[in-house]
Design an enzyme around this catalytic site. Sequence first.
Site, PDB file in Angstrom:
ATOM      1  CD  GLU A 187      -2.409   1.353   2.766  1.00 46.83           C
ATOM      2  OE1 GLU A 187      -2.579   2.471   3.303  1.00 46.83           O
ATOM      3  OE2 GLU A 187      -2.819   0.292   3.275  1.00 46.83           O
ATOM      4  CD  GLU A 213      -3.191   7.967   5.736  1.00 47.06           C
ATOM      5  OE1 GLU A 213      -4.090   7.218   6.160  1.00 47.06           O
ATOM      6  OE2 GLU A 213      -2.032   7.573   5.483  1.00 47.06           O
TER       7      GLU A 213
END
Length: 328
Positions: free
Chosen positions: A136, A141
């Site tokens: 991932e 974020e």
Amino acid sequence: MRTGYALLLFFGHTFIPAASARFSLKDSYVGQNFLDGWTWDTLDDPTHGRVNYVDKEAALSSNLSYASGSKFVMRADDWNTVDSDARGRDSVRIISRNAYDEALIILDLQHMPEGCGTWPAFWSLSQQGPWPNGGEIDFIEGVNLDTQNLASLHTTPECTMPQSRLESGNPTSLECNANVNYNQGCGVSFAKPASYGSPFNAEGGGFYVIARTKQEGVRIWFWSRNEATIPDEVRNPPDESQAIEPQDSWGIPEAVFPLDNNSTCDYDSHFNAHQLVFDLTFCGDWAGSAYSTSGCGGTCEDFVNKNPQAFSKAYWEVNALRIYTANY
């Protein structure tokens, strides 16, 4: 001089290093192109957020997703309170139908979700899976009132990052293994101002560029909308007739994750073709646990349930997303 083609003289011999990848346009998502090229996920949030991901039909009918010829918007419900026994606040999570291996991604983003209780992300994960197999990569974020972007990798075991790398950002963790440190992953906090949240939106957004190759790992650049140093090929990306590649003039990346065979995390063992994801959850494993020290009042779930008007700025506004795939 194009990066990767310098000649080196060593003990009377001339060596030509392996050429850096060049990238050709594979997919371009602008406005209504998102409606055909992406899937609206309705799964229970794997990060345990206070969110109800809705399907495409529901998102379009309630204006949680909408597109024009030049814009695509994804947002949270900002008009309803949420019952305590409901799954959570209505929001959107979309995943690309196509998957990409070695690639260069240019995201022209006008606005990202901001505010207390929010946890937005633009990221990628293995199409083959199951997670964390295939890895991932989190490109954008943050949570709550954060103002600096965090980029991270989450992988299977035996993947760590060096403390010292040629990057502008600051490492926050070096262990990428998703099975330790409560899946913190190996992260880099951006150093440039206005890379996330309210400051990013106040500048009219900006550009994120991600280059991912076996030779040079994952590199992420960021330019705020009004920076004078935005490369022309980033502000005005090439079409199918031209190739693009990272240039020295782009400057040092904000985040660098080495993944070649000489590193402590080899590419082939930990990564394969990835689908891209935009999502917006609330509270959950990170935003919820960080809420009490975020400067936000009350508890995270109560805030999300009872204050719909607080989420009027909790939306993604994408001008363009272009994915170029590698050729050597």
